[in-house]
Write an enzyme that holds these catalytic residues in place. Structure first.
Site, PDB file in Angstrom:
ATOM      1  N   ASP A  62      30.093 -90.987  59.800  1.00 43.34           N
ATOM      2  CA  ASP A  62      29.454 -89.795  59.243  1.00 43.34           C
ATOM      3  C   ASP A  62      28.755 -88.965  60.304  1.00 43.34           C
ATOM      4  O   ASP A  62      28.583 -89.387  61.447  1.00 43.34           O
ATOM      5  CB  ASP A  62      28.466 -90.192  58.127  1.00 43.34           C
ATOM      6  CG  ASP A  62      27.599 -91.398  58.501  1.00 43.34           C
ATOM      7  OD1 ASP A  62      27.511 -91.725  59.694  1.00 43.34           O
ATOM      8  OD2 ASP A  62      27.018 -92.015  57.596  1.00 43.34           O
ATOM      9  N   ASN A 128      19.118 -97.572  49.212  1.00 38.07           N
ATOM     10  CA  ASN A 128      19.642 -97.329  47.856  1.00 38.07           C
ATOM     11  C   ASN A 128      21.080 -97.812  47.687  1.00 38.07           C
ATOM     12  O   ASN A 128      21.724 -97.510  46.683  1.00 38.07           O
ATOM     13  CB  ASN A 128      19.547 -95.833  47.502  1.00 38.07           C
ATOM     14  CG  ASN A 128      20.448 -94.959  48.362  1.00 38.07           C
ATOM     15  OD1 ASN A 128      21.132 -95.449  49.259  1.00 38.07           O
ATOM     16  ND2 ASN A 128      20.458 -93.666  48.094  1.00 38.07           N
ATOM     17  N   HIS A 130      23.683 -97.057  49.737  1.00 38.44           N
ATOM     18  CA  HIS A 130      24.762 -96.188  50.225  1.00 38.44           C
ATOM     19  C   HIS A 130      25.436 -96.799  51.448  1.00 38.44           C
ATOM     20  O   HIS A 130      24.826 -97.530  52.220  1.00 38.44           O
ATOM     21  CB  HIS A 130      24.284 -94.754  50.487  1.00 38.44           C
ATOM     22  CG  HIS A 130      23.430 -94.527  51.687  1.00 38.44           C
ATOM     23  ND1 HIS A 130      22.243 -93.828  51.633  1.00 38.44           N
ATOM     24  CD2 HIS A 130      23.582 -94.872  52.983  1.00 38.44           C
ATOM     25  CE1 HIS A 130      21.725 -93.760  52.835  1.00 38.44           C
ATOM     26  NE2 HIS A 130      22.499 -94.390  53.686  1.00 38.44           N
ATOM     27  N   GLU A 135      26.613 -91.778  48.596  1.00 41.20           N
ATOM     28  CA  GLU A 135      25.395 -92.034  47.837  1.00 41.20           C
ATOM     29  C   GLU A 135      25.710 -92.604  46.444  1.00 41.20           C
ATOM     30  O   GLU A 135      26.860 -92.532  45.988  1.00 41.20           O
ATOM     31  CB  GLU A 135      24.629 -90.712  47.673  1.00 41.20           C
ATOM     32  CG  GLU A 135      24.115 -90.126  48.996  1.00 41.20           C
ATOM     33  CD  GLU A 135      22.835 -90.799  49.491  1.00 41.20           C
ATOM     34  OE1 GLU A 135      22.627 -92.008  49.254  1.00 41.20           O
ATOM     35  OE2 GLU A 135      22.030 -90.092  50.136  1.00 41.20           O
TER      36      GLU A 135
HETATM   37  C1  GLP Z   1      22.122 -93.711  57.406  1.00 36.51           C
HETATM   38  C2  GLP Z   1      23.600 -93.844  57.706  1.00 36.51           C
HETATM   39  C3  GLP Z   1      24.147 -95.165  57.215  1.00 36.51           C
HETATM   40  C4  GLP Z   1      23.244 -96.289  57.639  1.00 36.51           C
HETATM   41  C5  GLP Z   1      21.888 -96.108  57.007  1.00 36.51           C
HETATM   42  C6  GLP Z   1      20.915 -97.222  57.330  1.00 36.51           C
HETATM   43  O1  GLP Z   1      21.871 -93.182  56.158  1.00 36.51           O
HETATM   44  N1  GLP Z   1      24.379 -92.788  57.146  1.00 36.51           N
HETATM   45  O2  GLP Z   1      25.467 -95.336  57.720  1.00 36.51           O
HETATM   46  O3  GLP Z   1      23.798 -97.526  57.246  1.00 36.51           O
HETATM   47  O4  GLP Z   1      21.361 -94.882  57.526  1.00 36.51           O
HETATM   48  O5  GLP Z   1      20.259 -96.974  58.523  1.00 36.51           O
HETATM   49  P1  GLP Z   1      19.359 -97.999  59.286  1.00 36.51           P
HETATM   50  O6  GLP Z   1      20.296 -98.948  59.954  1.00 36.51           O
HETATM   51  O7  GLP Z   1      18.600 -97.187  60.278  1.00 36.51           O
HETATM   52  O8  GLP Z   1      18.494 -98.662  58.285  1.00 36.51           O
END
Ligand code: GLP
Length: 237
Positions: A62, A128, A130, A135
């Protein structure tokens, strides 16, 4: 799903590195990569290791809509800083956050995925549930799309920005359909704030309300989590 629970992130990330190495030994050439704080240790270990990606392709999940590649919070910038500048790949693909033509950009990215089937997809998870930026409520069959981020996600990710107003409200994301087409999935989650998502995805129903729960339907998933992320699990693994 193969569930592995570790005492700390260092041990967990070492195991994740082994899974990448095994995949390469078995001929994997295309890796789906993720951003966020969760894979940072793994990327550090990759850089320190002798793992060789010079013949590999990476496809990131993404990118924030509206952020240029050189914006410090863009996922282009994150990947360059945490991996690509120190561990070169043959080619790397990330959605173009500055392409305002969503139809063209999502088509371009889906063609990249179609031309480079993903051998091993690395996934983190949002609090959440995702995956990527798919989402809650997102169709399980969706391909690359321009996603509206939920208030929860904007809040969770605001820790990386100077203020919450600076967090983009949209992002290009690989779709759940493409994630599920990957041959193998490596899912990593650390910390108490992921415990509810981990519990739901493993022990709850498969539901679009918790996107990560779709992984119950994938034949080759390894979950690497720490004790805190495992703290709400009721079954033994
Ligand atoms: C973002 C990314 C996800 C990732 C999530 C968790 O929203 N789009 O791909 O898994 O954050 O991030 P973190 O690893 O910093 O908790």
């Amino acid at each position: 799903m193969n569930v592995l629970i570790f005492d700390n992130q260092e041990e967990a990330s070492k195991k994740a590195l082994d899974i990448f190495k095994d995949a390469i030994d078995k001929g994997a050439k295309t890796f789906g990569l993720a951003t966020g704080s969760t894979p940072e240790k793994l990327y550090e270990l990759m850089i320190e290791s002798d793992i060789d990606f010079s013949d590999s392709t990476s496809i990131n999940l993404d990118e924030y809509y509206g952020l240029a590649d050189d914006h410090p919070q863009s996922y282009h910038y994150f990947m360059e800083k945490h991996l690509f500048s120190k561990k070169p790949f043959k080619e790397t693909f990330i959605p173009d956050g500055l392409n305002e033509d969503a139809e063209a950009e999502t088509k371009r990215f889906d063609e990249i995925i179609a031309n480079h089937p993903i051998d091993l997809q690395l996934l983190g998870v949002g609090p959440n549930g995702h995956i990527g930026f798919n989402e809650p409520g997102t169709d399980f069959l969706i391909k690359t799309h321009l996603a509206d981020l939920t208030d929860d996600t904007i809040k969770a990710n605001s820790r990386f920005f100077d203020s919450i107003d600076q967090v983009p409200t949209k992002a290009y994301s690989m779709g759940i359909g493409s994630i599920m087409d990957s041959k193998e999935i490596l899912f990593i989650a650390f910390g108490e704030n992921k415990a509810a998502a981990v519990k739901g995805m493993l022990e709850g129903p498969v539901t679009e309300e918790l996107p990560a729960s779709v992984l119950q339907k994938h034949p080759n998933v390894t979950l690497i989590i720490d004790q805190a992320a495992a703290s709400q699990l009721e079954k033994d693994y």
